[in-house]
Design an enzyme around this catalytic site. Sequence first.
Site, short mmCIF file in Angstrom:
data_model
loop_
_atom_site.label_atom_id
_atom_site.label_comp_id
_atom_site.label_asym_id
_atom_site.label_seq_id
_atom_site.Cartn_x
_atom_site.Cartn_y
_atom_site.Cartn_z
N LYS A 152 30.27 37.27 38.35
CA LYS A 152 30.42 36.50 39.60
C LYS A 152 29.71 37.15 40.79
CE LYS A 152 33.99 33.82 37.56
NZ LYS A 152 35.11 34.09 36.73
N TYR A 181 42.48 36.03 31.36
CA TYR A 181 41.26 35.34 30.91
C TYR A 181 40.09 36.31 30.96
CZ TYR A 181 37.43 31.98 30.53
OH TYR A 181 36.31 31.31 30.13
N ASP A 195 39.17 44.13 33.96
CA ASP A 195 38.25 43.00 34.05
C ASP A 195 38.22 42.55 35.51
OD1 ASP A 195 36.76 40.73 33.94
OD2 ASP A 195 37.89 39.78 32.31
C1 LIG Z 1 35.01 34.16 35.12
C2 LIG Z 1 35.66 35.25 34.35
C3 LIG Z 1 35.18 35.70 33.11
C4 LIG Z 1 34.06 35.00 32.40
O1 LIG Z 1 32.86 35.08 33.11
P1 LIG Z 1 31.71 34.01 32.77
O2 LIG Z 1 30.56 34.43 33.64
O3 LIG Z 1 32.26 32.67 33.10
O4 LIG Z 1 31.40 34.15 31.32
C5 LIG Z 1 35.79 36.79 32.53
N1 LIG Z 1 36.82 37.41 33.10
C6 LIG Z 1 37.32 37.01 34.29
C7 LIG Z 1 38.45 37.78 34.90
C8 LIG Z 1 36.76 35.92 34.94
O5 LIG Z 1 37.29 35.52 36.10
#
Ligand SMILES: *Cc1c(COP(=O)(O)O)cnc(C)c1O
Length: 445
Positions: free
Chosen positions: A263, A142, A234
């Site tokens: 985050k 994701y 990521d």
């Molecule tokens: C939460 C998340 C995203 C997206 O971040 P948002 O601030 O919700 O747009 C992208 N990649 C990973 C691995 C995530 O956990």
Amino acid sequence: MNHERSRQLYDRALSVAPGGVNSSVRATMPHPIFAERGDGGHVIDADGNRYIDWVMGYGPLLYGHDLPEPVEAAIQSHTAGGPMYGMPTEIEVEHAEFVARHVPSVESIRFVNSGTEATVSAVRLARGYTGREKVVIMQGGYHGAQESTLVEGTSDSAHPSTAGVPEAFAEHTLPIPFNDVEAATEVFAEYGDDIAAVLVEPILANNGIVMPVDGYHETLRDLCTDHGSLLIFDEVITGFRVGGLGCAQSALGVTPDVTTFGKIIGGGFPVGAIGGTAEIIEGFTPAGDVFQSGTFSGHPVTMAAGKASLEYAAENDVYDHVNRLGRMLREGITEICAERAPEYTVVGTDSMFKTVFTREGPTSAADCCPAGCLQDPECGRYGACPKTGADVAAAETDRWERVFWQGMKDEGVLLTANQFECQFTSYAHTEEDVERTLEAYRAVL
Ligand SMILES: *Cc1c(COP(=O)(O)O)cnc(C)c1O
């Protein structure tokens, strides 16, 4: 447990907001639970019910709901002068310096406003830098709400995973299964010269938790280097969560070309960031020719909260505490599963934990990693533990969401309703929270 006020708020929300929520994962069954306020590791809902909160805002809240005094003070002092300027400020330089000092892959960093914006910008940067269009992603990985990664299927047959994304985006995306060295090697053999980047969560955390098997990221690293493609980690979830201030890349010993953050790096405020070698990151405008811009980017309050949070972690026993509680939970849950549901797999590392309701596994209690699946080939469960996003999706997701999650909530323990997301410990959580959570597990599992 009374949820009357949450139910009424949801009723009102449905009239003015699509699905009654601003992020789809919040639409828990039968209705969302509206939060009123936080208190340390606990959250109190609109009806006054108190829960031990292991959702932690889906990842950002390393300190739970009470911020350490220096973090609180940094936020106050940066709101006092007005919220933002549209001019650079000292605090964003300080935050960038801190991250560059601690994260192996980062020399230069661009701050943005969400994890999604970070991965969108990283993909654009990789395409601009390499002059290529294809991006390899992991099935079940994701990367936020972006066109190039809301794609499912296989590298030979990819298609959008949602309405609203043109097929043309999927043409440039190559989904492969996580942890499959052969699939990675094959996709490079076939498309290598056209691959701009491999975009991968170092640990699948949004469709997991799935740890990498030994050598997997080394293989991706080598394939990218050999073919002139960029390796993008990521680390929106794992950044400053796994591996402490060095992030998952330091724990794994693999250095990507580009890292995306979100985050925790914003200390609880909206944030994202793209870091990497200066040569690559300077591809962004105005240094380079890949357009990237944002009204709120490097927001002073976010930068102050993020930097003070990480600095506090550098100077206190934050990671020791959250990782110790994570281990206690994983060990405790492993014992409970061994008695009641030996087919289930306890997963996670550091301050992340989760139980995947896998359907099959060894029935002997002795046969598993004691503090969460580490993909140990010597472990008796190795063949049965999830290796890919598809393995997690094949688990008993309905039982988690409709039976187990509801039961835990009624016991005053808040987990993510969605089987695919993970749970987090925070600096505010206590051993008593762990004990009470294990008691609830015993009662509900
Ligand atoms: C939460 C998340 C995203 C997206 O971040 P948002 O601030 O919700 O747009 C992208 N990649 C990973 C691995 C995530 O956990």
